[in-house]
Motif scaffolding. Structure first.
Motif: not given
Ligand SMILES: Nc1ncnc2c1ncn2[C@@H]1O[C@H](COP(=O)(O)OP(=O)(O)O)[C@@H](O)[C@H]1O
Ligand SMILES: Nc1ncnc2c1ncn2[C@@H]1O[C@H](COP(=O)(O)OP(=O)(O)O)[C@@H](O)[C@H]1O
Lengths: 399, 399
Positions: B282-286, B211-213, B330-336, B361-363
């Motif tokens: 810090s955001d992986m999307r950026d 995630g962020n962490g 988490a955010g990165v693990g699920e989406n990146d 794929q996104r599911k």
């Molecule tokens: N579609 C995406 N592709 C890549 N990274 C993503 C995507 N969506 C969210 N993220 C990443 O997930 C991070 C947030 O993860 P999250 O689990 O919500 O963090 P936390 O709970 O630690 O605050 C974002 O900073 C971003 O880097």
């Protein structure tokens, strides 16, 4: 070719003399307590398989005086190894820190000395002593070519993803903060010997140097691709008196909540931690004795020490996507069967199977202690940094 | 049973309400900028698959005032989720640091509160906010049982060799300096889901919370045996703004040679490092966008981020002597997909083969992105810390 190898520290000089046709030194010695009073010289000459030891107690105020005594010993009737100091053709200096600019064994010029001095902030305990050693050797062995061999050089082939820290770019660009890695002369020597032994130039090898300082290297086809020490020799494995890896926040906690300062932490983490911090002893022989006497602290310390090695074996296998051999070397690696056993048992998932029987035996030279069915060879290879330095000097001058 | 889950920080409160028979929350919300002026509440009610969002901008001087507003929203006509605040049976509090004494989900007593307070020096940024959250919840939800669920608890099964640092014993005994590990609620939740999916209670699993962490855990037969964060959430993987592993000497160098102090280093390593330090974002999307625009810095940062994950996968496989599945969450693990791809390619030596196609794929929900021949399953499992907290509250109270 007579090659005189020097490892000059802040208050000591270690040396060996080689004739280039032999891997055995002609003599070796140590000057200790330079400038500290009660100085000592131990000088050993090897003649026809015999050792002649000379010990001197005298006052040695500085490196120049120390080297002057050594020069006299080299030509002293009865134990002379050369007729004349001018018979020394090459002096090979071990230099701990070559930074990013001194990446290969090189003839020492004024420019090279300048670069070694520029690295003082990164190697305050080592590079100043090396410069003293170079200047003294230049004044005493005037006819010799002075050569520098760097402990960091072997690691300079690491890819950027392995040597960069995840801190802002300017810390790397302005201060040179990155992973350098150390013990490179040893890692190069034993990985080279392993490649020869395996007869596989593209072998994937993990070298495990366990002395007072401990480090590991991932060596793919003869090139280092990762190593466990970092900006300094503090990071990575648990060592005799150094902590190895530790959450950086431990330092911040100790400063902010317990009033420590940087000098205290430097001493704590480098001199009072590691096996010494956990057991009160830094020498593995003492700690093994404690285990045999039933000490839980000693048993835990051994487990931690071996566990850290296992994790680096796994990490480097993943980094190379494969593993042909692991090599144990240096005082602990060569002699401590228990550490090797603990680091290698239950590692068949990685293809590693150690032979308990072979491993328990004491034998000189390179030996294979893997079980016959082990996919990964487990080797014990005595390191020889002085010989490696001599070899590199010879190779450089013959090109 | 109505379970109200609270994550109370120093200036924010996150919450969700669950009916115990469902895994979907009834409502969720966030109170931000408590005590900082321009406070905000976002409250979302889920009814029959629809979302009703209420946003309030108002002045919230303290946690009590914030929770009072939330209480009103819970019963507000049109969006009411309970008739009466007394209908809340349980309040489940996420607590970051439970130390060594609070190792299980527990009903909050005065003694438990005292222990959470004793951990302030180890968790100065988190535990004080949790205590505020508990006290406010006690005063508002008077009929509810207050339960604490700890982020550290899942890691308390680690063996001593994994959680001790190689520093003198008294730092552990006097100050509690050891590896605690964090994100435990998430690691427990996703490893539990993976065990169910694999139908293998003794599975060897590595969970990767990005995630962020960011942190990883080695989970053997449902029990954590090692984790990458340490005394604090700074250590281990490269994160959004945190450095992860770094030679402790970097701090000593910056203090002694460059004049930094501990507060500056805390901020540097926690807030200005990691992906942010390497790329400015810090955001992986950026950062992915930067890669697509040809940025070398962004490409290097991704390589470093993925390489660190690979090495922990190797290390933990060695620690468990085997591996059945790795789980990204988490955010990165699920989406990146790129991070997963980079962490898993060329890992067939460890039995890991990812399906590029499946991975891209996104599911929604749990999915298997391994290649069909992969010995190790590569799973993506959305984490749900709030649901895990609600589940643990329910389990505790039904015992
Ligand atoms: N579609 C995406 N592709 C890549 N990274 C993503 C995507 N969506 C969210 N993220 C990443 O997930 C991070 C947030 O993860 P999250 O689990 O919500 O963090 P936390 O709970 O630690 O605050 C974002 O900073 C971003 O880097
Ligand atoms: N027989 C032995 N059994 C176990 N450990 C040994 C043995 N002999 C030497 N050692 C270990 O080797 C260490 C020194 O290793 P060495 O490679 O000489 O160190 P360095 O060159 O780093 O000073 C000693 O501190 C001791 O722990």
């Amino acid at each position: 070719m007579n090659i005189f190898v020097i490892n000059s520290g802040s208050s000591s000089i270690k040396y060996q003399l080689f004739h280039s046709e032999s891997a055995e030194p002609v003599c070796s010695g140590l000057v200790e307590r330079i400038g500290l009073g009660d100085s000592l010289i131990k000088h050993t000459v090897f003649i026809n398989g015999e050792e002649k030891v000379t010990k001197l107690e005298l006052d040695i105020p500085d490196h120049e005086a120390g080297m002057f005594e050594v020069e006299k010993l080299l030509v002293q009737p009865g134990i002379a190894v050369v007729h004349n100091p001018d018979d020394i053709n090459v002096v090979g200096h071990r230099i701990v820190h070559g930074g990013e600019t001194l990446t290969q064994t090189t003839i020492i010029t004024e420019e090279v000395k300048e670069k070694i001095k520029q690295l003082y902030p990164l190697a305050p305990l080592h590079n100043p002593g090396h410069i003293k050693g170079i200047e003294v050797a230049q004044s005493i062995f005037k006819k010799a070519t002075q050569v520098a061999v760097f402990d960091t050089a072997f690691h300079q082939t690491m890819p950027e993803k392995a040597y960069r820290y995840a801190i802002p770019d300017n810390f790397y660009k302005d201060y040179g903060i990155r992973v350098y890695g150390f013990h490179g002369i040893s890692h190069k020597y034993v990985s080279g010997r392993a490649i020869e032994h395996l007869q596989k130039p593209d072998a994937k090898i993990i070298t495990i140097h366990l002395g007072n300082g401990c480090s590991m290297a991932a060596v793919n086809a003869g090139k280092c691709i990762d190593t466990s020490m970092g900006l300094t020799p503090l990071d990575g494995l648990i060592m005799g008196t150094r902590s190895g890896n530790i959450d950086a926040s431990v330092l911040l906690y100790l400063i902010e909540q317990q009033g420590y300062d940087a000098a205290e932490l430097t001493s704590l983490l480098n001199k009072k931690s590691g096996m010494f911090g956990l057991t009160g002893y830094s020498d593995m022989r003492d700690i093994t004795k404690m285990i045999n006497e039933g000490s839980d602290a000693a048993a835990l310390a051994y487990e931690m020490y071996a566990y850290r090695i296992r994790k680096f074996i796994g990490a480097y296998s993943a980094a190379m996507n494969g593993l042909d051999a692991i090599v144990f070397t240096a005082g602990v690696g060569e002699n401590d069967a228990l550490v090797r056993e603990m680091a290698c048992h239950d590692m068949d998932f990685m293809g590693i199977q150690i032979s308990t029987e072979e491993n328990a035996q004491r034998k000189p030279g390179l030996r294979d202690v893997s079980a016959s069915q082990s996919k990964v060879k487990v080797l014990v290879i005595p390191t020889n940094e002085e010989l490696e330095i001599a070899k590199q000097c010879k190779a450089l001058l013959q090109n």
